[in-house]
Design a protein around this motif. Structure first.
Motif, mmCIF file in Angstrom:
data_model
loop_
_atom_site.group_PDB
_atom_site.id
_atom_site.type_symbol
_atom_site.label_atom_id
_atom_site.label_comp_id
_atom_site.label_asym_id
_atom_site.label_seq_id
_atom_site.Cartn_x
_atom_site.Cartn_y
_atom_site.Cartn_z
ATOM 1 N N GLN A 100 126.711 -110.783 1.149
ATOM 2 C CA GLN A 100 126.410 -110.571 2.573
ATOM 3 C C GLN A 100 127.673 -110.669 3.418
ATOM 4 O OE1 GLN A 100 123.276 -111.970 6.077
ATOM 5 N NE2 GLN A 100 122.903 -112.590 3.972
ATOM 6 N N HIS A 111 114.471 -114.837 10.609
ATOM 7 C CA HIS A 111 113.242 -114.465 9.908
ATOM 8 C C HIS A 111 112.928 -115.574 8.900
ATOM 9 C CE1 HIS A 111 115.482 -111.950 6.529
ATOM 10 N NE2 HIS A 111 115.569 -113.247 6.313
ATOM 11 N N HIS A 152 115.407 -118.849 9.381
ATOM 12 C CA HIS A 152 116.856 -118.906 9.238
ATOM 13 C C HIS A 152 117.518 -117.673 9.824
ATOM 14 C CE1 HIS A 152 115.195 -117.018 5.612
ATOM 15 N NE2 HIS A 152 116.299 -116.291 5.585
ATOM 16 N N ASP A 166 124.307 -114.363 -1.675
ATOM 17 C CA ASP A 166 122.924 -114.823 -1.530
ATOM 18 C C ASP A 166 122.287 -114.800 -2.905
ATOM 19 O OD1 ASP A 166 122.700 -114.815 1.387
ATOM 20 O OD2 ASP A 166 122.729 -112.633 1.255
ATOM 21 N N LEU A 168 118.415 -115.423 -4.444
ATOM 22 C CA LEU A 168 117.018 -115.663 -4.087
ATOM 23 C C LEU A 168 116.129 -115.542 -5.329
ATOM 24 C CD1 LEU A 168 118.359 -114.279 -1.353
ATOM 25 C CD2 LEU A 168 115.999 -114.206 -0.600
HETATM 26 O O1 GTQ Z 1 119.933 -113.899 4.500
HETATM 27 O O2 GTQ Z 1 117.795 -114.124 4.775
HETATM 28 O O3 GTQ Z 1 120.462 -111.122 0.471
HETATM 29 O O4 GTQ Z 1 116.207 -112.491 3.564
HETATM 30 C C1 GTQ Z 1 118.172 -110.923 0.966
HETATM 31 C C2 GTQ Z 1 117.093 -111.279 1.746
HETATM 32 C C3 GTQ Z 1 119.584 -112.315 2.284
HETATM 33 C C4 GTQ Z 1 118.756 -113.636 4.191
HETATM 34 C C5 GTQ Z 1 119.399 -111.453 1.239
HETATM 35 C C6 GTQ Z 1 117.263 -112.151 2.795
HETATM 36 C C7 GTQ Z 1 118.518 -112.673 3.076
#
Ligand code: GTQ
Length: 356
Positions: A100, A111, A152, A166, A168
């Motif tokens: 990111q 969100h 966040h 990131d 997840l």
């Molecule tokens: O920063 O909330 O790479 O929601 C993918 C989904 C980052 C984030 C990601 C996400 C986010």
């Protein structure tokens, strides 16, 4: 099988074909044709060993920065796609990963989703993530968690780019059919607590006296690199490394003793200069981020050289060894806590002398 037996088996197969066609019309299938593909003698995964070179990723990420704003994108991220799982947004079997970018002056709006996330900072100082109204500044090597269903957002008020990985549990949540997400109508989430509040409450080897955790996720949103790195340096001075891991610590939720994110285990390990680890494999496919140092890893029959900010995937049940040229530090993440909770996790360490 003799030629005669093979011919007999083929004839029997042909004889059953019309039956299989009937079954298919009724959404049924004969287990005996696929039993050993479904229940294998050892883990089988389509994920392959792979390294994403940061020098390749970074220019494309900055190009994305010229083509779309963080606000337009909601999250401006390049997904790390395992070549064996193309088009599935998976870096390992169970982990999503992406890089990111938040440029100076940008915000990535608030969100929340049921997928849990972690950020591991690669580049830039003093950008921030806001979790449930508490802002946490981000420094290189910091682990920042955004637990399931917490609001966040990200921002950057500095004059340089902020770049992080990131990770997840998107594939796992998809498999379980438990994904929800909500965008905020607010441009920014209202600040609810001063910066440093959760660290004071939960990250000093103490907990507020009457506090009871409301979830299995850690109440700590930032695990600063400086503290973890210092612990590893002390351990490396004090005793011998583990043959497979060097000096390896796991991040911990102080309220449970478990991992900060229930679905994703997170680890930091120091490999002393010149150490070549013993071959090791485990059932948790793992994503490594090089934090410091250079070296090489052999993963299955693939070898790669790495340097800081490179990222590589080690698939489930694949023999691997690491070798550090100078002192190296690796961050890693896997689904090990899920497998352990379900009594599925296994590890194997090679007897001395076995090459990876
Ligand atoms: O920063 O909330 O790479 O929601 C993918 C989904 C980052 C984030 C990601 C996400 C986010």
């Amino acid at each position: 099988m003799s030629e005669e037996q093979a011919a007999g088996a083929a004839a029997a197969g042909a004889e059953r074909r019309p039956f299989y066609d009937v079954l298919e019309k009724h959404n049924l299938a004969p287990l005996w044709e696929s039993l050993h593909d479904l229940v294998t003698t050892a883990p089988v995964t389509a994920a392959v060993p792979f390294k994403w070179d940061y020098d390749v990723v970074r220019p494309h990420l900055l190009e994305a920065g010229r083509l779309i704003t963080a606000r337009q994108a909601e999250r401006r991220v390049l997904i790390l796609e395992n070549p064996g799982l193309r088009g599935q947004a998976r870096a390992t079997n169970s982990l999503y990963a992406g890089i990111q970018l938040v440029l100076p002056g940008e915000i990535a709006p608030p969100h929340r989703h049921t997928q849990s996330a972690l950020r591991f900072v690669l580049e830039g100082r003093d950008g921030y993530t806001v979790v449930e109204g508490e802002r946490t500044p981000m420094q290189p090597g910091d682990l920042v968690t955004t637990p399931s269903w917490t609001w966040h957002e990200h921002g950057n008020e500095t004059d340089g780019p902020m770049i992080w990985i990131d990770i997840l549990d998107v594939p796992l949540v998809a498999l379980l059919g438990s994904g929800f997400m909500e965008s905020s109508e607010l441009e920014r989430h209202p600040v609810a607590r001063p910066a440093g509040d959760s660290s004071a409450r939960y990250a000093q080897n103490m907990l507020p006296v009457d506090w009871r955790p409301a979830s299995r996720a850690s109440p700590i949103f930032n695990y600063p690199y400086s503290r973890s790195r210092e612990a590893l340096a002390t351990l490396a001075r004090n005793g011998a490394p583990d043959p497979c891991q060097g000096y390896k610590l796991r991040y911990v939720n102080p309220a449970t003793g478990g991992s900060p994110i229930p679905t994703i285990g997170t680890y930091l390990q120091l490999l002393p200069a010149g150490l070549r680890t013993a071959p090791c494999r485990s059932t948790d496919g793992t994503l490594y981020v090089v934090v410091e140092g250079e070296g090489e890893s052999r993963v299955g029959d693939v070898g790669f050289r790495w340097k800081p900010r490179d990222i590589f995937a080690v698939p489930s049940w694949t023999w691997h060894v690491h070798e550090a040229s100078g002192t190296a530090v690796l961050f890693s993440a896997s689904d090990r806590p899920v497998q352990e909770a379900l009594c599925l996790w296994r590890e194997e360490r090679a007897p001395a002398g076995r090459a990876a």
